[in-house]
Scaffold this motif. Structure first.
Motif, PDB file in Angstrom:
ATOM      1  N   THR A 131       0.826  -1.197   0.000  1.00  0.00           N
ATOM      2  CA  THR A 131       0.000   0.000   0.000  1.00  0.00           C
ATOM      3  C   THR A 131       0.869   1.259   0.000  1.00  0.00           C
ATOM      4  OG1 THR A 131      -1.706  -1.194   1.222  1.00  0.00           O
ATOM      5  CG2 THR A 131      -1.855   1.196   1.219  1.00  0.00           C
ATOM      6  N   ILE A 132       0.432   2.232  -0.769  1.00  0.00           N
ATOM      7  CA  ILE A 132       1.102   3.537  -0.790  1.00  0.00           C
ATOM      8  C   ILE A 132       0.299   4.461   0.113  1.00  0.00           C
ATOM      9  CG2 ILE A 132       1.910   5.432  -2.240  1.00  0.00           C
ATOM     10  CD1 ILE A 132       3.237   2.759  -2.812  1.00  0.00           C
ATOM     11  N   ASP A 133       0.858   4.790   1.260  1.00  0.00           N
ATOM     12  CA  ASP A 133       0.122   5.591   2.244  1.00  0.00           C
ATOM     13  C   ASP A 133       1.073   6.511   2.985  1.00  0.00           C
ATOM     14  OD1 ASP A 133       1.505   3.837   3.902  1.00  0.00           O
ATOM     15  OD2 ASP A 133      -0.257   2.618   4.383  1.00  0.00           O
ATOM     16  N   GLN A 134       0.677   6.909   4.188  1.00  0.00           N
ATOM     17  CA  GLN A 134       1.463   7.881   4.950  1.00  0.00           C
ATOM     18  C   GLN A 134       2.744   7.289   5.535  1.00  0.00           C
ATOM     19  OE1 GLN A 134      -1.359   6.521   5.833  1.00  0.00           O
ATOM     20  NE2 GLN A 134      -1.378   5.988   8.001  1.00  0.00           N
ATOM     21  N   ARG A 135       2.943   5.986   5.393  1.00  0.00           N
ATOM     22  CA  ARG A 135       4.164   5.361   5.925  1.00  0.00           C
ATOM     23  C   ARG A 135       5.363   5.520   4.986  1.00  0.00           C
ATOM     24  NH1 ARG A 135       2.135  -0.626   6.502  1.00  0.00           N
ATOM     25  NH2 ARG A 135       1.535  -0.069   4.367  1.00  0.00           N
TER      26      ARG A 135
ATOM     27  N   LEU B 293      -3.475   5.227  -1.572  1.00  0.00           N
ATOM     28  CA  LEU B 293      -4.529   5.835  -0.749  1.00  0.00           C
ATOM     29  C   LEU B 293      -4.565   7.339  -0.963  1.00  0.00           C
ATOM     30  CD1 LEU B 293      -4.267   3.800   2.577  1.00  0.00           C
ATOM     31  CD2 LEU B 293      -5.489   3.259   0.472  1.00  0.00           C
ATOM     32  N   ASP B 294      -4.813   7.737  -2.212  1.00  0.00           N
ATOM     33  CA  ASP B 294      -4.784   9.163  -2.511  1.00  0.00           C
ATOM     34  C   ASP B 294      -6.094   9.870  -2.170  1.00  0.00           C
ATOM     35  OD1 ASP B 294      -6.210   7.996  -4.526  1.00  0.00           O
ATOM     36  OD2 ASP B 294      -4.858   8.591  -6.146  1.00  0.00           O
ATOM     37  N   ASP B 295      -7.011   9.156  -1.482  1.00  0.00           N
ATOM     38  CA  ASP B 295      -8.151   9.857  -0.899  1.00  0.00           C
ATOM     39  C   ASP B 295      -7.731  10.569   0.387  1.00  0.00           C
ATOM     40  OD1 ASP B 295      -7.681   7.415   0.338  1.00  0.00           O
ATOM     41  OD2 ASP B 295      -9.788   7.090   0.876  1.00  0.00           O
ATOM     42  N   MET B 296      -6.505  10.281   0.846  1.00  0.00           N
ATOM     43  CA  MET B 296      -5.916  10.999   1.970  1.00  0.00           C
ATOM     44  C   MET B 296      -5.074  12.131   1.392  1.00  0.00           C
ATOM     45  SD  MET B 296      -4.699   7.633   4.143  1.00  0.00           S
ATOM     46  CE  MET B 296      -4.037   8.588   5.515  1.00  0.00           C
ATOM     47  N   SER B 297      -5.349  13.343   1.830  1.00  0.00           N
ATOM     48  CA  SER B 297      -4.697  14.516   1.243  1.00  0.00           C
ATOM     49  C   SER B 297      -3.185  14.461   1.379  1.00  0.00           C
ATOM     50  CB  SER B 297      -5.234  15.800   1.890  1.00  0.00           C
ATOM     51  OG  SER B 297      -5.019  15.791   3.295  1.00  0.00           O
ATOM     52  N   GLU B 298      -2.693  13.928   2.515  1.00  0.00           N
ATOM     53  CA  GLU B 298      -1.250  13.882   2.733  1.00  0.00           C
ATOM     54  C   GLU B 298      -0.555  12.887   1.808  1.00  0.00           C
ATOM     55  OE1 GLU B 298      -2.947  11.525   6.346  1.00  0.00           O
ATOM     56  OE2 GLU B 298      -3.614  12.999   4.858  1.00  0.00           O
ATOM     57  N   VAL B 299      -1.317  11.926   1.304  1.00  0.00           N
ATOM     58  CA  VAL B 299      -0.772  10.975   0.326  1.00  0.00           C
ATOM     59  C   VAL B 299      -0.862  11.551  -1.084  1.00  0.00           C
ATOM     60  CG1 VAL B 299      -1.042   8.676  -0.695  1.00  0.00           C
ATOM     61  CG2 VAL B 299      -1.299   8.981   1.783  1.00  0.00           C
TER      62      VAL B 299
END
Length: 403
Positions: free
Chosen positions: A233-237, A262-268
Motif C-alpha cells: 500500500t502507498i500511504d502515509q508510511r 490511498l490518494d483519498d488521503m490529502s497527505e498521500v
C-alpha cells in the motif's frame, strides 16, 4: 489436546491481498476446527454493496438470504468454517462515549446470538477465542464467551489506523487487560503493548513460500534492464523523498510500484501526484497475489522505503519474506528492528545509504546470493507460523485454569 478455535476477525474473508489473520487461521485449520467470524459489515456497507460490490461482500449471507455459515476447502486441503453475521449499526465515527458504548452493546447482542447458535450447530463445546485486531467486539462479546480462553491478536498499531482514531486505543487498552493472552506480530508491538498484559507472545508474519517462490528467476536470466520494485500500500508510511531520489539517481532504471494508492488521503495525494509525472516511476495499482508474481519476476531489487515513527516501529512487513522468496535483494530503511535477517537485507539509516545499497545490488548482485535469501524465506513460511501458533495455543490451554 482437542479444542476448536473461534476467530473473531477484523479482516474480511473476501479480498485480493494477503492478510496475516487469514493466513494463520488457514494454517491452523490443518490442525484444528476453526470458525472464522467474518468482518462485521455495517448496514451502510451492505446498502452500498447492493448497488456496487467491488470487494465481493457476501450480501445475501449477511442478510440471511443464504446460509450464514459456509465451509471452505483451502489450498492446503484443510476445511475452515466462515460465518457471516448480521449487519451492524456503524458507530466508529461517534464521539460521545456513552452513545458509542450503548450501540456497541446492541451490535454485540446480535453478533453473540449468531455466533453461539453456530457453535451449537457445530456441537463445539470446547474452544478458544482469538480476537484479531477487533477490540470493540472483544469487549462486546467477552461475557458471551466465558469461561473459554480469550486471546487478542494484534498485528498493527491501532492508534495509527484512520478508522479507529476515535476509540481504537481506548478499547484496545481495555480489552488487552481483559484478555487472558496477547499475541503480537512484531518486536516493536511487544515492546509497546507489554505493559497492558504480561502474557504476551510474538508470532511474526510469514510468507506463502510456494506462491512467491514461483517468481524466482536467476538474475543471469533476467532482462538486463534492471527494475527496482515495491509491492504494498502507498500511504502515509512511505518516505517519498527516497522514491524521488531513486528516480533521479537511476534514470535508466524503472521504479515499479504495485499496490493501492490511498490518494483519498490529502497527505498521500500531495506526495503521489508529482511522482506520477516522473517518467521512470510506474504506478501499477493493486494486484491479486497471483498477479504479483509477474511483477516480481521482473524486479531485480525489492525496496521498503518506510519512514521511521511509532507506527512503522510496530511493523514486521510481509513483503520482506515475499521479496526473499523470489530471490530479490532487499533494501529497507531502519524503521523497525530487522536484525534477524542479518546480511540478507540492506538496512539503511538515511537516504544516502539507501541509494548506495541500491547501487551496490544493481552492480554486484549474483545468482549465488539469491539462494541464501530463498532459504531464509522458506524458514519463515506461513506453514511454519501456523505450527508455531498451534503449539502456543496448546500451551495456553494446558496452562490455564478455568474458574
Amino acid at each position: 489436546m482437542k479444542f476448536d478455535v473461534v476467530c473473531v476477525a477484523f479482516p474480511a474473508w473476501e479480498g485480493d491481498y494477503v492478510k496475516s489473520t487469514i493466513q494463520l487461521m488457514s494454517e491452523l485449520a490443518a490442525h484444528r476446527r476453526v470458525l472464522y467470524v467474518d468482518y462485521q459489515y455495517t448496514i451502510k456497507d451492505v446498502v452500498q454493496a447492493i448497488f456496487k460490490n467491488p470487494f465481493g461482500i457476501p450480501v445475501a449471507r449477511i442478510l440471511g438470504l443464504k446460509k450464514r455459515l459456509r465451509s471452505i476447502v483451502l489450498e492446503n486441503g484443510a476445511t475452515i468454517y466462515v460465518l457471516s453475521t448480521p449487519p451492524v449499526i456503524p458507530i466508529n465515527f461517534i464521539k460521545k462515549l456513552s452513545l458509542f458504548d450503548k450501540l456497541l452493546r446492541f451490535n454485540s447482542f446480535w453478533q453473540a446470538k449468531t455466533i453461539q447458535t453456530t457453535l451449537h450447530k457445530l456441537k463445539s463445546k470446547e474452544y478458544m477465542v482469538i480476537n484479531a485486531f477487533n477490540p470493540s467486539y472483544g469487549i462486546g462479546l467477552y461475557e458471551s464467551f466465558k469461561p473459554h480462553i480469550q486471546t487478542y491478536y494484534c498485528y498493527d498499531e491501532i492508534g495509527a489506523s484512520h478508522w479507529a482514531k476515535e476509540h481504537g486505543p481506548r478499547l484496545e487498552a481495555q480489552f488487552m487487560k481483559m484478555a487472558h493472552y496477547v499475541i503480537v506480530s512484531s518486536e516493536g508491538l511487544q515492546n509497546s503493548k507489554k505493559l497492558l498484559n504480561n502474557n504476551i507472545y510474538t508470532i511474526k508474519n510469514g510468507v506463502d513460500f510456494e506462491l512467491f517462490h514461483k517468481a524466482f528467476i536467476p538474475l543471469s536470466q533476467k532482462n538486463p534492464k534492471k527494475k527496482i520494485g515495491y509491492i504494498g500500500t502507498i500511504d502515509q508510511r512511505i518516505d517519498y523523498d527516497i522514491l524521488k531520489r531513486l528516480a533521479l539517481e537511476f534514470p535508466d532504471n524503472e521504479i515499479i510500484i504495485v499496490g493501492r494508492v490511498l490518494d483519498d488521503m490529502s497527505e498521500v495525494k500531495i506526495q503521489t501526484d508529482p511522482l506520477k509525472e516522473i517518467p521512470n516511476i510506474k504506478f501499477e495499482g493493486a494486484k491479486s497475489p497471483s498477479a504479483l508474481m509477474e511483477y516480481l519476476k521482473e524486479f531485480h531489487i525489492g525496496i521498503i522505503p518506510f519512514i521511521k515513527n511509532e507506527q512503522t516501529a510496530a511493523i514486521y512487513p510481509m513483503k520482506i519474506n515475499e521479496y526473499l522468496a523470489a530471490g530479490l535483494g532487499v533494501v529497507a530503511t531502519d524503521f523497525a528492528p530487522l536484525t534477524e535477517f542479518g546480511k540478507a537485507i540492506h538496512v539503511s539509516e538515511n537516504i544516502e545509504n539507501f541509494i548506495r545499497a541500491v547501487r551496490d545490488l544493481l552492480e554486484n548482485d549474483s545468482d549465488d546470493i539469491q539462494q541464501a535469501r530463498v532459504e531464509i524465506a522458506q524458514q519463515n513460511s506461513w506453514k511454519q507460523r501456523g505450527l508455531q501458533l498451534d503449539a502456543l495455543l496448546e500451551q495456553f490451554y494446558k496452562g490455564y485454569n478455568k474458574p
